[in-house]
Structures are given as structure tokens and as C-alpha cells.
Motif scaffolding. Structure first.
Motif, PDB file in Angstrom:
ATOM      1  N   UNK A   8      14.575  78.117  83.230  1.00 10.33           N
ATOM      2  CA  UNK A   8      15.424  77.050  83.549  1.00 10.33           C
ATOM      3  C   UNK A   8      15.952  76.009  82.687  1.00 10.33           C
ATOM      4  N   UNK A   9      15.798  76.211  82.130  1.00 11.64           N
ATOM      5  CA  UNK A   9      16.067  75.391  81.046  1.00 11.64           C
ATOM      6  C   UNK A   9      17.842  76.064  80.310  1.00 11.64           C
ATOM      7  N   UNK A  10      17.670  77.377  80.312  1.00 16.70           N
ATOM      8  CA  UNK A  10      18.846  77.969  80.152  1.00 16.70           C
ATOM      9  C   UNK A  10      19.800  77.607  81.493  1.00 16.70           C
ATOM     10  N   UNK A  11      19.112  78.128  82.347  1.00 20.97           N
ATOM     11  CA  UNK A  11      20.089  78.010  83.677  1.00 20.97           C
ATOM     12  C   UNK A  11      20.667  76.657  84.283  1.00 20.97           C
ATOM     13  N   UNK A  12      20.038  76.466  84.108  1.00 22.92           N
ATOM     14  CA  UNK A  12      20.530  74.576  83.870  1.00 22.92           C
ATOM     15  C   UNK A  12      21.762  73.527  82.916  1.00 22.92           C
ATOM     16  N   UNK A  89      25.559  85.035  79.139  1.00 21.95           N
ATOM     17  CA  UNK A  89      25.706  83.825  78.497  1.00 21.95           C
ATOM     18  C   UNK A  89      25.496  83.366  77.093  1.00 21.95           C
ATOM     19  N   UNK A  90      26.277  83.198  76.267  1.00 19.36           N
ATOM     20  CA  UNK A  90      26.711  82.865  74.640  1.00 19.36           C
ATOM     21  C   UNK A  90      25.360  82.023  74.378  1.00 19.36           C
ATOM     22  N   UNK A  91      25.520  82.182  72.767  1.00 19.20           N
ATOM     23  CA  UNK A  91      24.095  80.354  72.945  1.00 19.20           C
ATOM     24  C   UNK A  91      24.857  79.859  72.517  1.00 19.20           C
ATOM     25  N   UNK A  92      26.083  79.821  72.189  1.00 24.67           N
ATOM     26  CA  UNK A  92      26.593  78.426  72.075  1.00 24.67           C
ATOM     27  C   UNK A  92      27.114  77.711  73.015  1.00 24.67           C
ATOM     28  N   UNK A  93      26.414  78.068  74.470  1.00 24.67           N
ATOM     29  CA  UNK A  93      26.513  77.667  76.303  1.00 24.67           C
ATOM     30  C   UNK A  93      25.570  76.591  76.400  1.00 24.67           C
ATOM     31  N   UNK A  94      24.405  76.548  75.330  1.00 22.50           N
ATOM     32  CA  UNK A  94      23.118  76.297  76.001  1.00 22.50           C
ATOM     33  C   UNK A  94      23.007  74.884  75.016  1.00 22.50           C
ATOM     34  N   UNK A  95      23.698  74.011  74.959  1.00 27.49           N
ATOM     35  CA  UNK A  95      23.894  72.669  74.530  1.00 27.49           C
ATOM     36  C   UNK A  95      22.066  72.523  73.655  1.00 27.49           C
ATOM     37  N   UNK A  96      21.430  72.787  72.814  1.00 23.39           N
ATOM     38  CA  UNK A  96      19.903  72.293  72.816  1.00 23.39           C
ATOM     39  C   UNK A  96      20.235  72.153  70.693  1.00 23.39           C
ATOM     40  N   UNK A 101      15.378  72.567  67.769  1.00 23.48           N
ATOM     41  CA  UNK A 101      15.116  74.052  68.167  1.00 23.48           C
ATOM     42  C   UNK A 101      15.618  74.698  66.823  1.00 23.48           C
ATOM     43  N   UNK A 102      15.396  75.139  65.503  1.00 23.05           N
ATOM     44  CA  UNK A 102      16.196  75.913  64.763  1.00 23.05           C
ATOM     45  C   UNK A 102      17.180  77.125  65.397  1.00 23.05           C
ATOM     46  N   UNK A 103      18.547  77.410  64.751  1.00 24.36           N
ATOM     47  CA  UNK A 103      19.392  78.619  65.204  1.00 24.36           C
ATOM     48  C   UNK A 103      18.708  79.936  65.706  1.00 24.36           C
TER      49      UNK A 103
END
Length: 206
Positions: A8-12, A89-96, A101-103
Motif C-alpha cells: 500500500x505504501x508503494x501504491x500510494x 514503477x522505478x525505485x526513484x518513484x517511491x519517495x522513502x 530505509x537504506x537503498x
């Protein structure tokens, strides 16, 4: 520091698509490999680039093409979001924040949460770091997510990681010569996983 990221965190963090609960994590190099950045000016002057074979000559591509690899991943992402309409999605799309959380942990969590993980390896991609990242993911997830992972590499690319993906982890490995072929092969793999989930051959992740 936490060690998990929910679906859900990714989807949001992403926009809506037709099948927005079907997550596709697109991985690959963000930078194009370019010998202009490796060789000295003197070494470059000693090389007659026009006399080199085509595949080698491509390694001397214009410095302005350095972001071509990322642009390719974005086109793959856009293609999948349009047809069949999955939440690519790409990793850079999820703003964490990497302080949270390390890369490396993020990448593993994205793959674990996704219905499909796609590794794209173009000839001009700076693929070294990608191979290391892929190896870490496969060590952890090959047994539980192996049916959801595919490597798609340009036909002129060879590496130990690609060979290991096929022989050690028994993963699906595809090749492509054109970008159209790349999109087609990824789309077919995604559709196959969607159908297997629909018919119960693969468990639903939600």
C-alpha cells in the motif's frame, strides 16, 4: 531504521492504472556506459572510433546520451502502465528517505512486494551495479518469487549474472534486438503472471 515497505505504501506513491494493485518493479541501469568517461583524453585521441566494429563504437556514444538508459526504463514503465495497465514503477518513484530505509533494503522490499520484477539490461547500460543489486535480490527471493522475476537483456549483452540467473536460480531470461521487441517480451511475461494469479497457479499478494 525500518526494514520493510508495504504494498500500500508503494501504491500510494504512484498514480492510478487499470490494474493498480498489480505492481511491476522495473530495474536496470540509470546511466549509459560511455568510454568517454573511462579513458583519458590521450587514449581517446589514439583510437580511431570510426574503424571500430559497430557494437564497440557504440560505447563511445555522445556524452549527451548518458541518460539514455534511464529514458529506456521510463519508456518501459510507461508502456506497461498503458498496456496492459499495470502499476509499473522505478525505485526513484517511491519517495522513502534512505535514513529510514537504506537503498539496498528498499530495492529488496520493492521486489518482494511486487507481482513482477523486471531486470532490463541494455548494451549501453552501466550494468555493473545492477548485477550486484540483482544478485542480492535473487539470493533472498529466488525460491519464493522466482516465477515473478524476469531478466531481459539486449542480445549483445553477456554477463555472469545473466548466466547465473538461468543456471543457478532457474529464472526466465529473454533477449531483445529492438526496443519494440523489449516491450513485447516484458508485456508477455507480465500477462503470463497475471493469468497465473487469476487461475490460482500463483498466490495473490494481497
Amino acid at each position: 531504521m525500518r526494514d520493510s515497505i508495504s504494498r500500500d505504501e508503494i501504491r500510494n506513491a504512484l498514480g492510478r492504472t487499470t490494474y493498480d494493485r498489480f505492481l511491476v518493479y522495473v530495474m536496470g541501469p540509470y546511466k549509459s556506459f560511455n568510454l568517454n568517461y573511462v579513458l583519458s583524453e590521450q587514449e581517446l585521441q589514439d583510437i580511431d572510433i570510426e574503424e571500430l566494429p559497430g557494437p564497440i563504437r557504440r560505447l563511445f556514444s555522445n556524452r549527451d546520451d548518458i541518460d539514455d538508459a534511464l529514458a529506456l526504463l521510463r519508456r518501459v514503465q510507461g508502456s506497461l502502465r498503458a498496456d496492459p495497465g499495470v502499476n509499473a514503477f522505478l525505485a526513484v518513484d517511491i519517495d522513502i528517505d534512505t535514513d529510514d530505509v537504506d537503498a539496498a533494503t528498499q530495492s529488496l522490499a520493492f521486489a518482494e512486494a511486487s507481482n513482477v520484477t523486471v531486470f532490463v539490461l541494455p548494451f549501453l547500460g552501466h550494468n555493473f551495479g545492477v548485477g550486484e543489486e540483482a544478485g542480492s535480490i535473487l539470493e533472498r527471493l529466488s525460491e519464493t518469487h522466482g516465477d515473478r522475476i524476469v531478466f531481459v537483456h539486449e542480445s549483445t549483452v553477456t554477463s555472469e549474472m545473466i548466466r547465473a540467473a538461468r543456471t543457478r536460480w532457474d529464472l526466465r531470461v529473454e533477449t531483445y534486438d529492438t526496443e519494440e521487441e523489449l516491450h513485447k517480451r516484458i508485456r508477455l511475461f507480465v500477462a503470463d503472471v497475471m493469468n497465473r494469479e487469476l487461475h490460482g497457479d500463483l498466490a495473490l499478494l494481497d
